[in-house]
Design a protein around this motif. Structure first.
Motif, PDB file in Angstrom:
ATOM      1  N   VAL A 102       0.840  -1.201   0.000  1.00 12.45           N
ATOM      2  CA  VAL A 102       0.000   0.000   0.000  1.00 12.45           C
ATOM      3  C   VAL A 102       0.874   1.250   0.000  1.00 12.45           C
ATOM      4  O   VAL A 102       0.666   2.181  -0.787  1.00 12.45           O
ATOM      5  CB  VAL A 102      -0.940   0.024   1.225  1.00 12.45           C
ATOM      6  CG1 VAL A 102      -1.791   1.297   1.223  1.00 12.45           C
ATOM      7  CG2 VAL A 102      -1.837  -1.209   1.245  1.00 12.45           C
ATOM      8  N   VAL A 131       0.594   5.590   4.746  1.00 14.68           N
ATOM      9  CA  VAL A 131      -0.752   5.024   4.675  1.00 14.68           C
ATOM     10  C   VAL A 131      -1.670   5.721   5.672  1.00 14.68           C
ATOM     11  O   VAL A 131      -1.211   6.342   6.632  1.00 14.68           O
ATOM     12  CB  VAL A 131      -0.747   3.501   4.958  1.00 14.68           C
ATOM     13  CG1 VAL A 131       0.066   2.764   3.913  1.00 14.68           C
ATOM     14  CG2 VAL A 131      -0.220   3.207   6.362  1.00 14.68           C
ATOM     15  N   ALA A 189      -5.402  -0.488  -1.882  1.00 13.75           N
ATOM     16  CA  ALA A 189      -5.765  -0.492  -0.463  1.00 13.75           C
ATOM     17  C   ALA A 189      -5.439  -1.856   0.123  1.00 13.75           C
ATOM     18  O   ALA A 189      -5.136  -2.817  -0.602  1.00 13.75           O
ATOM     19  CB  ALA A 189      -7.249  -0.181  -0.285  1.00 13.75           C
ATOM     20  N   GLU A 190      -5.514  -1.929   1.451  1.00 13.84           N
ATOM     21  CA  GLU A 190      -5.355  -3.208   2.145  1.00 13.84           C
ATOM     22  C   GLU A 190      -6.461  -3.357   3.170  1.00 13.84           C
ATOM     23  O   GLU A 190      -6.856  -2.372   3.817  1.00 13.84           O
ATOM     24  CB  GLU A 190      -4.009  -3.279   2.866  1.00 13.84           C
ATOM     25  CG  GLU A 190      -3.723  -4.662   3.452  1.00 13.84           C
ATOM     26  CD  GLU A 190      -3.319  -4.674   4.924  1.00 13.84           C
ATOM     27  OE1 GLU A 190      -2.975  -5.767   5.439  1.00 13.84           O
ATOM     28  OE2 GLU A 190      -3.373  -3.612   5.574  1.00 13.84           O
TER      29      GLU A 190
END
Length: 297
Positions: free
Chosen positions: A214, A241, A221-222
């Motif tokens: 990410v 992030v 996205a994660e």
């Protein structure tokens, strides 16, 4: 002989007074122990009753072997530069082990995706690794629930894809750790809300690897458990992030035990109840800033 002859009545009288004196002193001591520094009365936490593990085969060696993927901060992870486990799960299971009179020993699993089968093959006594309780897993092993969590979404800084809801990930490249509940969630989305614009699911062997993707902009996205996603965002210092969505489809964390480990499951439930009753459970969650995920009484 002179003492006994001349003062026997006095000696007998003195001996009769000793129990009375001790009783008075005892009352005085108890009264003082019930007061704090200011002299006001303070509550005394009752000691928990010992938990009988004599009929728990897994604990007869006074050790509890725990299978875990120790790379999921702040739930369980190694102290930097060491092989010393730390985290919310670690503190919780150590507190429970203390109530059981055993030593908790963690063992790193080969991969999280195989943790349930490893337990069934008796590599460990229990598994505790931020495992979400699902119907599929519950068909294989039993669980002792210890806290509900949802899914959070981590995105690159600035949220370039403008993700504000879980359905916003349809058609995007999304990372998750192999074998996690988040992979199941995305598969379900691909069969439902995202069936026309399927998520390109990219899995990684551990959570740090997924977060790194990410930050590098290689995925959009994660998905990870709320506590872990929030911790990853804080650790990045807002540089790489950020967390944009939380609380999607909550599922409780659970300690996994084999289906034939009924006495062990009962002992763990008793130990968990004891640390909840005496405040240890709440203190541990507060220590790791996870008190919002506590079980409700």
């Amino acid at each position: 002989m002179r003492l006994l002859g001349l003062r026997l009545p006095l000696l007998v009288f003195g001996l009769l007074l000793i129990p009375l004196s001790l009783s008075i002193a005892s009352c005085g001591d108890n009264e003082e122990e019930g007061k704090g520094a200011s002299g006001s009365a303070t509550a005394v936490t009752p000691k928990s009753s010992p938990i009988d593990i004599s009929k728990v085969p897994e604990l007869q060696d006074r050790e509890m072997l725990i299978g875990s993927d120790i790379a999921y901060a702040p739930v369980e992870f190694y102290k930097e530069g060491t092989q010393q486990e730390q985290g919310m799960d670690v503190d919780l299971v150590n507190a429970m082990a203390q109530r059981l009179g055993v030593t908790a020993k963690f063992q790193q699993v080969a991969e999280f995706a195989g943790i349930v089968q490893d337990l069934k093959s008796k590599r460990y006594d229990i598994v505790m690794s931020a495992i979400s309780i699902t119907d599929e897993r519950s068909a294989e092993i039993d669980f002792v629930p210890f806290g509900p969590v949802g899914t959070g979404i981590l995105v690159p800084k600035g949220n370039p894809k403008n993700i504000k809801a879980i359905t916003d990930i349809c058609g995007l490249n999304i990372a998750a750790q192999t074998g996690t509940f988040q992979v199941d969630q995305m598969n379900t989305l691909n069969e439902g809300d995202c069936k026309d614009k399927k998520i390109n699911i990219q899995t990684f062997p551990d959570n740090p690897s997924a977060v790194q993707e990410v930050g590098l902009g290689r995925v959009d996205a994660e998905l990870a458990d709320d506590p872990v996603a929030a911790y990853s965002a804080v650790q990045s210092g807002g540089g790489l992030v950020e967390l944009v969505v939380t609380g999607f489809e909550a599922a409780p964390y659970g300690i996994g035990v084999r289906k034939d480990s009924g006495p062990l499951k009962s002992a763990l439930e008793d130990a968990l109840q004891q640390i909840m009753n005496d405040g240890t459970y709440t203190d541990i969650l507060k220590k790791w800033d996870q008190e919002q995920f506590a079980l409700k009484p």
